[in-house]
Design an enzyme around this catalytic site. Sequence first.
Site, PDB file in Angstrom:
ATOM      1  N   HIS A  92     -10.852  -5.714  -5.519  1.00  0.00           N
ATOM      2  CA  HIS A  92     -11.873  -6.498  -4.818  1.00  0.00           C
ATOM      3  C   HIS A  92     -13.203  -6.338  -5.573  1.00  0.00           C
ATOM      4  CE1 HIS A  92      -9.058  -6.961  -1.676  1.00  0.00           C
ATOM      5  NE2 HIS A  92      -9.586  -6.204  -0.733  1.00  0.00           N
ATOM      6  N   CYS A 126     -10.689  -1.552   3.039  1.00  0.00           N
ATOM      7  CA  CYS A 126     -10.835  -1.461   1.573  1.00  0.00           C
ATOM      8  C   CYS A 126     -12.229  -1.881   1.093  1.00  0.00           C
ATOM      9  CB  CYS A 126      -9.759  -2.294   0.884  1.00  0.00           C
ATOM     10  SG  CYS A 126      -9.453  -3.872   1.682  1.00  0.00           S
ATOM     11  N   VAL A 155       0.851  -1.206   0.000  1.00  0.00           N
ATOM     12  CA  VAL A 155       0.000   0.000   0.000  1.00  0.00           C
ATOM     13  C   VAL A 155       0.882   1.250   0.000  1.00  0.00           C
ATOM     14  CG1 VAL A 155      -1.724   1.318   1.294  1.00  0.00           C
ATOM     15  CG2 VAL A 155      -1.951  -1.150   1.109  1.00  0.00           C
TER      16      VAL A 155
HETATM   17  P1  A2P Z   1       9.309  -3.175   6.149  1.00  0.00           P
HETATM   18  O1  A2P Z   1       9.282  -3.209   4.652  1.00  0.00           O
HETATM   19  O2  A2P Z   1      10.569  -2.613   6.704  1.00  0.00           O
HETATM   20  O3  A2P Z   1       8.901  -4.483   6.762  1.00  0.00           O
HETATM   21  P2  A2P Z   1       2.946  -4.941   3.645  1.00  0.00           P
HETATM   22  O4  A2P Z   1       1.610  -4.921   4.338  1.00  0.00           O
HETATM   23  O5  A2P Z   1       2.854  -4.764   2.191  1.00  0.00           O
HETATM   24  O6  A2P Z   1       3.737  -6.134   4.051  1.00  0.00           O
HETATM   25  O7  A2P Z   1       3.753  -3.616   4.217  1.00  0.00           O
HETATM   26  C1  A2P Z   1       3.885  -3.318   5.587  1.00  0.00           C
HETATM   27  C2  A2P Z   1       4.659  -2.004   5.749  1.00  0.00           C
HETATM   28  O8  A2P Z   1       4.710  -1.673   7.145  1.00  0.00           O
HETATM   29  C3  A2P Z   1       6.111  -2.082   5.297  1.00  0.00           C
HETATM   30  O9  A2P Z   1       6.509  -0.810   4.817  1.00  0.00           O
HETATM   31  C4  A2P Z   1       6.817  -2.423   6.598  1.00  0.00           C
HETATM   32  O10 A2P Z   1       8.194  -2.089   6.608  1.00  0.00           O
HETATM   33  C5  A2P Z   1       6.064  -1.526   7.536  1.00  0.00           C
HETATM   34  N1  A2P Z   1       6.242  -1.970   8.934  1.00  0.00           N
HETATM   35  C6  A2P Z   1       6.009  -3.186   9.452  1.00  0.00           C
HETATM   36  N2  A2P Z   1       6.297  -3.205  10.777  1.00  0.00           N
HETATM   37  C7  A2P Z   1       6.711  -1.953  11.099  1.00  0.00           C
HETATM   38  C8  A2P Z   1       7.157  -1.319  12.318  1.00  0.00           C
HETATM   39  N3  A2P Z   1       7.205  -1.988  13.481  1.00  0.00           N
HETATM   40  N4  A2P Z   1       7.512  -0.014  12.253  1.00  0.00           N
HETATM   41  C9  A2P Z   1       7.465   0.672  11.094  1.00  0.00           C
HETATM   42  N5  A2P Z   1       7.047   0.126   9.924  1.00  0.00           N
HETATM   43  C10 A2P Z   1       6.678  -1.159   9.928  1.00  0.00           C
END
Ligand code: A2P
Length: 331
Positions: A234, A126, A12
Amino acid sequence: MVIALVGATGLVGQVMIKVLEEQQIPCSKFIPCASARSVGKEVTFRGQPHRVVSVEDALEEKPQVAIFSAGGATSLKYAEAFAAKGTFVIDNSSAWRNDDSVPLVVPEVNSGTINTSTRIIANPNCSTIQMVLAIAPIHLQYGIKRIVISTYQSVTGTGVKAVEQLFNEREGKDGPKAYPHNIDLNCFPHGGDFTPNGYTTEEIKLVNETRKILGNANLKITATVVRIPVIGGHSEAINLELENDFDLDQIYSLLAQTPGIIIQDDPSENLYPMPGFAEGKDEVFVGRIRRDESVPFGLDLWVVADNLRKGAATNAVQIARVLLDKGFVKA
Ligand code: A2P
């Protein structure tokens, strides 16, 4: 406007970047953040590389707007800290959606609920966004008595790992699994987690969020969420029972006049909304508009949208635009 994007490396998050670029949101400084794994990586925004920083570092910058798309735990941990610094948080997770003090916003429907007394604004789920955009004008005009919704949801709604699972299965490769079953050549009535009453968390979100956005806590609504091996968007089969009689032509013109909706409905040309067409587009597509002849005032709709765009990024960026238009943040 200084904008932080929490979750900038996610599925996203990447679409958020594209939509912020396309919608020409004024941005003097862009601060991408993600988890510790990604700090130091680069993302491109408006042709320039930007270094990914930690959420703590972004907080120190006191951005005017922080868009969160990094899951509920991250939003719960940090949203209030940003709000305390005066930042407007537009949160794409489910963490704050049921909080009575937090507006839950589909801008075409209820942008009036955004105010300066709360700095956290929730972006709905969504599936809720695309349904509510299509049914809100019908509800206003005729009153909705009951909704039965069945969704056919893209794997992109589950994140990067789910998309990888689908393509790995298709190519016969092993890899991480986002789902408890194979998704390719399959589908399952399971979105989120099961709860004691038999519904899943994704189904309960649809029920509660629709009630909140339409301002009717007693609205009768039941949902079944199904995951299908599709990317792009969706789809939803929505059955409505209205309070009052209607004319199908009036429903057509009502939907045609609603900003953000495109009608695709010509059975003689095999024209109806499909996720393969909706992918990459910001609008919500409505078709198969027909009277449900089994009840007095019944109406069936088929509603499709790109869940990463109107279902997430586009809606969030539209909320940022409302903040600008209302003068709550300055460009
Ligand atoms: P990262 O790429 O470093 O894991 P998706 O839902 O497509 O998997 O994306 C999740 C998003 O949320 C990614 O950008 C991920 O970063 C970020 N994210 C996940 N955990 C954390 C956290 N604890 N702090 C900041 N960002 C996070």
